[in-house]
Design a protein around this motif. Structure first.
Motif, PDB file in Angstrom:
ATOM      1  N   VAL A  31     -23.137   0.557 -11.822  1.00 44.23           N
ATOM      2  CA  VAL A  31     -22.944   2.001 -11.926  1.00 44.23           C
ATOM      3  C   VAL A  31     -22.524   2.490 -10.543  1.00 44.23           C
ATOM      4  O   VAL A  31     -23.195   2.213  -9.547  1.00 44.23           O
ATOM      5  CB  VAL A  31     -24.244   2.701 -12.372  1.00 44.23           C
ATOM      6  CG1 VAL A  31     -24.060   4.207 -12.416  1.00 44.23           C
ATOM      7  CG2 VAL A  31     -24.691   2.170 -13.732  1.00 44.23           C
ATOM      8  N   TYR A  32     -21.389   3.188 -10.500  1.00 46.33           N
ATOM      9  CA  TYR A  32     -20.853   3.670  -9.228  1.00 46.33           C
ATOM     10  C   TYR A  32     -20.919   5.191  -9.152  1.00 46.33           C
ATOM     11  O   TYR A  32     -20.817   5.876 -10.165  1.00 46.33           O
ATOM     12  CB  TYR A  32     -19.394   3.224  -9.068  1.00 46.33           C
ATOM     13  CG  TYR A  32     -19.226   1.734  -8.989  1.00 46.33           C
ATOM     14  CD1 TYR A  32     -19.534   1.046  -7.818  1.00 46.33           C
ATOM     15  CD2 TYR A  32     -18.762   1.002 -10.079  1.00 46.33           C
ATOM     16  CE1 TYR A  32     -19.388  -0.331  -7.734  1.00 46.33           C
ATOM     17  CE2 TYR A  32     -18.611  -0.378 -10.005  1.00 46.33           C
ATOM     18  CZ  TYR A  32     -18.931  -1.032  -8.835  1.00 46.33           C
ATOM     19  OH  TYR A  32     -18.784  -2.387  -8.757  1.00 46.33           O
ATOM     20  N   LYS A  33     -21.054   5.700  -7.941  1.00 43.82           N
ATOM     21  CA  LYS A  33     -20.963   7.136  -7.692  1.00 43.82           C
ATOM     22  C   LYS A  33     -19.498   7.573  -7.729  1.00 43.82           C
ATOM     23  O   LYS A  33     -19.192   8.706  -8.038  1.00 43.82           O
ATOM     24  CB  LYS A  33     -21.539   7.474  -6.309  1.00 43.82           C
ATOM     25  CG  LYS A  33     -22.982   7.131  -6.137  1.00 43.82           C
ATOM     26  CD  LYS A  33     -23.391   7.332  -4.681  1.00 43.82           C
ATOM     27  CE  LYS A  33     -24.734   6.692  -4.425  1.00 43.82           C
ATOM     28  NZ  LYS A  33     -25.072   6.692  -3.008  1.00 43.82           N
ATOM     29  N   THR A  34     -18.621   6.648  -7.375  1.00 37.56           N
ATOM     30  CA  THR A  34     -17.192   6.925  -7.285  1.00 37.56           C
ATOM     31  C   THR A  34     -16.584   6.944  -8.674  1.00 37.56           C
ATOM     32  O   THR A  34     -16.857   6.064  -9.487  1.00 37.56           O
ATOM     33  CB  THR A  34     -16.504   5.838  -6.424  1.00 37.56           C
ATOM     34  OG1 THR A  34     -17.150   5.805  -5.147  1.00 37.56           O
ATOM     35  CG2 THR A  34     -15.027   6.120  -6.248  1.00 37.56           C
ATOM     36  N   LYS A  35     -15.734   7.913  -8.911  1.00 40.34           N
ATOM     37  CA  LYS A  35     -15.053   8.047 -10.198  1.00 40.34           C
ATOM     38  C   LYS A  35     -13.838   7.118 -10.239  1.00 40.34           C
ATOM     39  O   LYS A  35     -13.094   7.017  -9.266  1.00 40.34           O
ATOM     40  CB  LYS A  35     -14.583   9.494 -10.373  1.00 40.34           C
ATOM     41  CG  LYS A  35     -13.837   9.752 -11.656  1.00 40.34           C
ATOM     42  CD  LYS A  35     -13.367  11.191 -11.738  1.00 40.34           C
ATOM     43  CE  LYS A  35     -12.578  11.396 -13.016  1.00 40.34           C
ATOM     44  NZ  LYS A  35     -11.974  12.710 -13.076  1.00 40.34           N
ATOM     45  N   LYS A  36     -13.628   6.455 -11.376  1.00 35.26           N
ATOM     46  CA  LYS A  36     -12.418   5.661 -11.564  1.00 35.26           C
ATOM     47  C   LYS A  36     -11.329   6.605 -12.065  1.00 35.26           C
ATOM     48  O   LYS A  36     -11.495   7.293 -13.062  1.00 35.26           O
ATOM     49  CB  LYS A  36     -12.643   4.523 -12.555  1.00 35.26           C
ATOM     50  CG  LYS A  36     -11.448   3.595 -12.644  1.00 35.26           C
ATOM     51  CD  LYS A  36     -11.752   2.354 -13.461  1.00 35.26           C
ATOM     52  CE  LYS A  36     -10.527   1.464 -13.521  1.00 35.26           C
ATOM     53  NZ  LYS A  36     -10.768   0.273 -14.350  1.00 35.26           N
ATOM     54  N   HIS A  99      -7.914  -3.858  -9.570  1.00 36.91           N
ATOM     55  CA  HIS A  99      -8.415  -3.288 -10.825  1.00 36.91           C
ATOM     56  C   HIS A  99      -9.573  -2.326 -10.580  1.00 36.91           C
ATOM     57  O   HIS A  99     -10.366  -2.085 -11.480  1.00 36.91           O
ATOM     58  CB  HIS A  99      -8.837  -4.395 -11.786  1.00 36.91           C
ATOM     59  CG  HIS A  99      -7.688  -5.230 -12.254  1.00 36.91           C
ATOM     60  ND1 HIS A  99      -6.790  -4.795 -13.189  1.00 36.91           N
ATOM     61  CD2 HIS A  99      -7.273  -6.454 -11.885  1.00 36.91           C
ATOM     62  CE1 HIS A  99      -5.878  -5.735 -13.395  1.00 36.91           C
ATOM     63  NE2 HIS A  99      -6.136  -6.755 -12.597  1.00 36.91           N
ATOM     64  N   ALA A 100      -9.693  -1.831  -9.386  1.00 32.08           N
ATOM     65  CA  ALA A 100     -10.655  -0.808  -8.952  1.00 32.08           C
ATOM     66  C   ALA A 100     -12.061  -1.313  -8.659  1.00 32.08           C
ATOM     67  O   ALA A 100     -12.886  -0.544  -8.199  1.00 32.08           O
ATOM     68  CB  ALA A 100     -10.706   0.371  -9.928  1.00 32.08           C
ATOM     69  N   GLY A 101     -12.375  -2.574  -8.858  1.00 28.94           N
ATOM     70  CA  GLY A 101     -13.726  -3.072  -8.565  1.00 28.94           C
ATOM     71  C   GLY A 101     -14.117  -2.898  -7.107  1.00 28.94           C
ATOM     72  O   GLY A 101     -15.115  -2.250  -6.788  1.00 28.94           O
ATOM     73  N   ARG A 102     -13.328  -3.454  -6.208  1.00 27.66           N
ATOM     74  CA  ARG A 102     -13.605  -3.310  -4.767  1.00 27.66           C
ATOM     75  C   ARG A 102     -13.430  -1.864  -4.321  1.00 27.66           C
ATOM     76  O   ARG A 102     -14.142  -1.380  -3.441  1.00 27.66           O
ATOM     77  CB  ARG A 102     -12.684  -4.219  -3.952  1.00 27.66           C
ATOM     78  CG  ARG A 102     -13.014  -5.699  -4.088  1.00 27.66           C
ATOM     79  CD  ARG A 102     -11.974  -6.561  -3.430  1.00 27.66           C
ATOM     80  NE  ARG A 102     -10.784  -6.610  -4.294  1.00 27.66           N
ATOM     81  CZ  ARG A 102      -9.650  -7.203  -3.966  1.00 27.66           C
ATOM     82  NH1 ARG A 102      -9.509  -7.773  -2.787  1.00 27.66           N
ATOM     83  NH2 ARG A 102      -8.638  -7.227  -4.805  1.00 27.66           N
ATOM     84  N   ALA A 103     -12.491  -1.176  -4.947  1.00 26.64           N
ATOM     85  CA  ALA A 103     -12.247   0.228  -4.588  1.00 26.64           C
ATOM     86  C   ALA A 103     -13.450   1.102  -4.932  1.00 26.64           C
ATOM     87  O   ALA A 103     -13.797   2.009  -4.178  1.00 26.64           O
ATOM     88  CB  ALA A 103     -10.993   0.735  -5.300  1.00 26.64           C
ATOM     89  N   LEU A 104     -14.100   0.834  -6.053  1.00 23.09           N
ATOM     90  CA  LEU A 104     -15.297   1.599  -6.429  1.00 23.09           C
ATOM     91  C   LEU A 104     -16.427   1.338  -5.435  1.00 23.09           C
ATOM     92  O   LEU A 104     -17.116   2.276  -5.014  1.00 23.09           O
ATOM     93  CB  LEU A 104     -15.726   1.235  -7.854  1.00 23.09           C
ATOM     94  CG  LEU A 104     -14.800   1.753  -8.961  1.00 23.09           C
ATOM     95  CD1 LEU A 104     -15.093   1.048 -10.280  1.00 23.09           C
ATOM     96  CD2 LEU A 104     -14.929   3.260  -9.120  1.00 23.09           C
ATOM     97  N   LYS A 105     -16.617   0.082  -5.039  1.00 20.79           N
ATOM     98  CA  LYS A 105     -17.646  -0.259  -4.043  1.00 20.79           C
ATOM     99  C   LYS A 105     -17.373   0.464  -2.735  1.00 20.79           C
ATOM    100  O   LYS A 105     -18.266   1.018  -2.104  1.00 20.79           O
ATOM    101  CB  LYS A 105     -17.671  -1.767  -3.782  1.00 20.79           C
ATOM    102  CG  LYS A 105     -18.225  -2.589  -4.894  1.00 20.79           C
ATOM    103  CD  LYS A 105     -18.162  -4.065  -4.522  1.00 20.79           C
ATOM    104  CE  LYS A 105     -18.407  -4.935  -5.728  1.00 20.79           C
ATOM    105  NZ  LYS A 105     -18.186  -6.351  -5.447  1.00 20.79           N
ATOM    106  N   THR A 106     -16.104   0.447  -2.317  1.00 20.92           N
ATOM    107  CA  THR A 106     -15.711   1.094  -1.066  1.00 20.92           C
ATOM    108  C   THR A 106     -15.914   2.602  -1.154  1.00 20.92           C
ATOM    109  O   THR A 106     -16.382   3.232  -0.200  1.00 20.92           O
ATOM    110  CB  THR A 106     -14.244   0.780  -0.743  1.00 20.92           C
ATOM    111  OG1 THR A 106     -14.078  -0.635  -0.735  1.00 20.92           O
ATOM    112  CG2 THR A 106     -13.847   1.345   0.603  1.00 20.92           C
ATOM    113  N   GLY A 107     -15.554   3.180  -2.277  1.00 22.78           N
ATOM    114  CA  GLY A 107     -15.775   4.615  -2.473  1.00 22.78           C
ATOM    115  C   GLY A 107     -17.234   4.988  -2.315  1.00 22.78           C
ATOM    116  O   GLY A 107     -17.565   6.003  -1.692  1.00 22.78           O
ATOM    117  N   ASP A 108     -18.125   4.164  -2.856  1.00 22.90           N
ATOM    118  CA  ASP A 108     -19.551   4.441  -2.727  1.00 22.90           C
ATOM    119  C   ASP A 108     -20.010   4.363  -1.267  1.00 22.90           C
ATOM    120  O   ASP A 108     -20.827   5.173  -0.829  1.00 22.90           O
ATOM    121  CB  ASP A 108     -20.364   3.474  -3.586  1.00 22.90           C
ATOM    122  CG  ASP A 108     -20.344   3.842  -5.064  1.00 22.90           C
ATOM    123  OD1 ASP A 108     -19.651   4.814  -5.447  1.00 22.90           O
ATOM    124  OD2 ASP A 108     -21.018   3.138  -5.851  1.00 22.90           O
TER     125      ASP A 108
END
Length: 146
Positions: A31-36, A99-108
């Motif tokens: 679960v990420y804080k960052t929106k996809k 595919h946004a996986g690393r991007a979501l982690k980075t956003g958080d």
């Protein structure tokens, strides 16, 4: 008839137990804080480049093979924490990976550090939705450079 009903009830109970055990064995999706984000949302943000910073966390070989957005900061996830000082806090941030996986982690990570993050997107997802990526051509060495 009663025997058949009992057998069906036992079978149903047995299957429910199997489904529950299988569900417990699967790891929960993070679960990420960052929106996809989707293509339309990215295109809206890209329309105001003076307010935006795109941070691409992919390796250089991924960028050259797949392509990226017109302008971006390239910071790999492993180096992210030590690169925070180079990221402007006065702009909205979009993070990018395949595919946004690393991007979501980075956003958080950025959200936790007080940055304003619009969301994350996968470059390949963007392209699948009809978006156009910029391809980076790697120059071939000339004979004099070899």
């Amino acid at each position: 008839m009663r025997v058949l009903l009992n057998v069906l009830c036992l079978a149903a109970a047995f299957n429910i137990g199997l489904v529950s055990a299988a569900d417990e064995a699967k790891p929960a999706a993070p679960v990420y804080k960052t929106k996809k984000l989707g293509k339309a949302e990215i295109d809206q943000l890209l329309a105001k480049p003076e307010k935006l910073v795109v941070i691409d966390v992919r390796r250089p070989d991924e960028l050259t093979k797949i392509g990226g957005f017109p302008v971006y900061l390239s910071i790999q996830l492993a180096d992210f924490e030590k690169s925070l000082a180079y990221i402007p806090k006065d702009r909205t941030i979009v993070t990018v990976s395949n595919h946004a996986g690393r991007a979501l982690k980075t956003g958080d990570i950025l959200i936790d550090k007080g940055f304003k993050v619009a969301g994350a997107i996968g470059a390949q997802n963007y392209e699948e939705e009809g978006g156009k990526l910029t391809r980076v051509e790697v120059p071939q060495p000339t004979a004099a450079q070899k």
